[in-house]
Design an enzyme around this catalytic site. Sequence first.
Site, short mmCIF file in Angstrom:
data_model
loop_
_atom_site.label_atom_id
_atom_site.label_comp_id
_atom_site.label_asym_id
_atom_site.label_seq_id
_atom_site.Cartn_x
_atom_site.Cartn_y
_atom_site.Cartn_z
N GLY A 64 0.83 -1.20 0.00
CA GLY A 64 0.00 0.00 0.00
C GLY A 64 0.87 1.24 0.00
O GLY A 64 2.05 1.18 0.33
N CYS A 91 5.32 -6.16 1.69
CA CYS A 91 5.63 -4.73 1.66
C CYS A 91 4.96 -4.01 2.84
O CYS A 91 5.33 -4.23 3.99
CB CYS A 91 5.23 -4.14 0.32
SG CYS A 91 5.96 -2.51 -0.01
N TYR A 92 3.96 -3.18 2.60
CA TYR A 92 3.26 -2.49 3.69
C TYR A 92 2.65 -3.50 4.66
O TYR A 92 2.70 -3.32 5.88
CB TYR A 92 2.18 -1.58 3.11
CG TYR A 92 1.39 -0.80 4.13
CD1 TYR A 92 1.91 0.35 4.71
CD2 TYR A 92 0.12 -1.21 4.52
CE1 TYR A 92 1.19 1.08 5.66
CE2 TYR A 92 -0.61 -0.50 5.46
CZ TYR A 92 -0.07 0.63 6.03
OH TYR A 92 -0.79 1.34 6.97
N HIS A 179 7.76 -7.18 -3.41
CA HIS A 179 6.54 -7.58 -4.11
C HIS A 179 6.79 -8.87 -4.90
O HIS A 179 7.19 -8.82 -6.06
CB HIS A 179 6.08 -6.48 -5.06
CG HIS A 179 5.56 -5.26 -4.38
ND1 HIS A 179 4.26 -5.16 -3.93
CD2 HIS A 179 6.16 -4.09 -4.06
CE1 HIS A 179 4.08 -3.98 -3.36
NE2 HIS A 179 5.22 -3.31 -3.42
N GLU A 181 4.66 -10.73 -6.18
CA GLU A 181 3.61 -10.93 -7.18
C GLU A 181 3.96 -10.38 -8.56
O GLU A 181 3.31 -10.74 -9.55
CB GLU A 181 2.29 -10.32 -6.69
CG GLU A 181 2.24 -8.80 -6.65
CD GLU A 181 2.76 -8.20 -5.34
OE1 GLU A 181 2.47 -7.03 -5.06
OE2 GLU A 181 3.48 -8.92 -4.60
N SER A 233 -21.00 -7.70 -27.39
CA SER A 233 -20.25 -6.71 -28.16
C SER A 233 -19.47 -7.33 -29.31
O SER A 233 -18.99 -6.62 -30.19
CB SER A 233 -19.26 -5.98 -27.24
OG SER A 233 -18.22 -6.86 -26.84
N GLY A 234 -19.29 -8.65 -29.28
CA GLY A 234 -18.43 -9.30 -30.27
C GLY A 234 -17.07 -9.64 -29.72
O GLY A 234 -16.32 -10.41 -30.33
N VAL A 236 -14.33 -11.05 -26.63
CA VAL A 236 -14.24 -12.30 -25.86
C VAL A 236 -14.95 -12.18 -24.51
O VAL A 236 -15.56 -13.14 -24.04
CB VAL A 236 -12.76 -12.73 -25.68
CG1 VAL A 236 -11.97 -11.72 -24.89
CG2 VAL A 236 -12.68 -14.10 -25.00
N ASP A 237 -14.91 -10.99 -23.88
CA ASP A 237 -15.48 -10.84 -22.54
C ASP A 237 -16.99 -11.09 -22.54
O ASP A 237 -17.51 -11.90 -21.77
CB ASP A 237 -15.18 -9.45 -21.99
CG ASP A 237 -13.70 -9.11 -22.04
OD1 ASP A 237 -12.90 -10.06 -22.01
OD2 ASP A 237 -13.36 -7.92 -22.12
N SER A 238 -17.69 -10.36 -23.40
CA SER A 238 -19.15 -10.52 -23.42
C SER A 238 -19.53 -11.90 -23.94
O SER A 238 -20.54 -12.48 -23.52
CB SER A 238 -19.80 -9.42 -24.26
OG SER A 238 -19.40 -9.49 -25.61
N ALA A 239 -18.73 -12.47 -24.84
CA ALA A 239 -19.02 -13.80 -25.37
C ALA A 239 -18.93 -14.85 -24.27
O ALA A 239 -19.79 -15.73 -24.16
CB ALA A 239 -18.07 -14.14 -26.51
N LYS A 385 -8.11 -10.93 -18.26
CA LYS A 385 -8.41 -11.36 -19.62
C LYS A 385 -7.93 -12.78 -19.89
O LYS A 385 -8.64 -13.59 -20.50
CB LYS A 385 -7.76 -10.39 -20.62
CG LYS A 385 -8.00 -10.74 -22.08
CD LYS A 385 -9.41 -10.41 -22.53
CE LYS A 385 -9.57 -8.91 -22.69
NZ LYS A 385 -10.88 -8.56 -23.28
#
Length: 530
Positions: A64, A91-92, A179, A181, A233-234, A236-239, A385
């Site tokens: 943070g 870290c924090y 970090h 990650e 929308s066409g 990948v997310d909405s599909a 994604k």
Amino acid sequence: MADTAGAAGSGTDTVLVVDFGAQYAQLIARRVREARVYSEIVPSTMPVAEMLARRPRAVILSGGPASVYAEEAPGIDAALFEAGVPVLGLCYGFQLMAQALGGTVDNTGAREYGATSLSVVRPSSTLFEGTPTEQQVWMSHGDACSAAPSGFTVTAATATVPVAAFENDERRLYGVQYHPEVLHSTFGQQVMEHFLYRGAGIEPSWTTGSIVEEQVAAIRAQIGEGRAICGLSGGVDSAVAAALVNRAIGDRLTCVYVDHGLMREGETEQVEKDFVAATGVRLRVVDASERFLTALAGVSDPEQKRKIIGREFIRVFEQAQAELVAEAGAAGEDVSFLVQGTLYPDVVESGGGTGTANIKSHHNVGGLPEDLEFELVEPLRRLFKDEVRMVGQELGLPEEIVHRQPFPGPGLGIRIVGEVTRERLDLLRQADAIVREELTAAGLDREIWQCPVVLLADVRSVGVQGDGRTYGHPVVLRPVTSEDAMTADWSRLPYDLLARISTRITNEVRDVNRVTLDITSKPPGTIEWE
């Protein structure tokens, strides 16, 4: 993954990531999931009793921006460390742990930012066993721990920080100053996995199949016997979101594809053909291009454009909802649920994370109208994604959909810097189609994350074409590589490919006489220009 503890309640081993306003809190959760362990993010303001009520197998305290000595710095109830739950401080979070348990944290002014050499002084420790005694880590801190709490063993140090990691195996409490990650910490993932597997004793068993099962169950619980529409929308997310909801409620889902006139060349036809064939969902195509272009007339400000596009999407969905209800007749159920393919990066950039800034209002998050009457269904809201692509593969979606390059919901409307007009959209479509053709021909579709093409509509430059003076628009190529859209680097495309693209665009697209290349990483730039 939902923000609730629903999945944890089903018996899944859960790791809670406590977010102290960290830039990388979601990345921590993602690394845990990469280790095949389920994770959820909770705010630092959540009482420890509530965290423990979720029965987590482990807790990770994020980094943070604050100093532990700042007057309003977020803290943590020391009762967490007495609960018998394995804890890893980063870290924090590491400094909070040290301070709460009686160690010493000093504001020495000896800051460390970026790549730093870490010396492992206990190579056989739980976190560091099997990793080199000298390794690169990513630091970002001003305060430093100078003395570990009683009962803790110091396991690593740097040239300026005497306590860069400590461990207490008996209490199963661990911490590192850096970090792990981020990819710049070369053995960070191993350290994270050592905590999960060895320190916390968790078996790696969570998979994309688990995501599908959990989300299908959550969708059924939320929608019940109701009906939903999905804004397709066409991309990948909405599909993937539509495919998940379709698996959960079947023909009670209707997908609505809004052709807002801001799509790329051939996009609408591809959606109608590929997605319906792959899923069998009911699809309704709405031509709303005139509506969107009218609403965007005279607007150049990117935030205003996003909000207008978000508002008009909802208005079109409301109209589709009314038509579906009317078609169902008196016996039909109301259509009160709206499915969206919202991802976590959308939420973060719209100011939806704990302590995060509003970078830009995504049309499906910060751009939604205040009088929204739908109840949102967002099964991908906590996914990146690449995780969405894996879920799509698990659901059996074809490669053409799953590995399609990301395309924003507002479409070309946010790739025109300036007012959006039909003429400018036509120019940009032609240039974009050329770039996509050349990238495909070069076999680079899977090598780059995406390549937005931006039209600088309010900028003109002098050129010479056909022995005459031109005064045309420049376009910008923005090829990037990324894992999750939270960070990105520019793609080093071959020079001969760039030359072909430039030649074709300036020869084939009227009123474009200059092609430029954006070589900015994210941060400081975002992937899209607006």
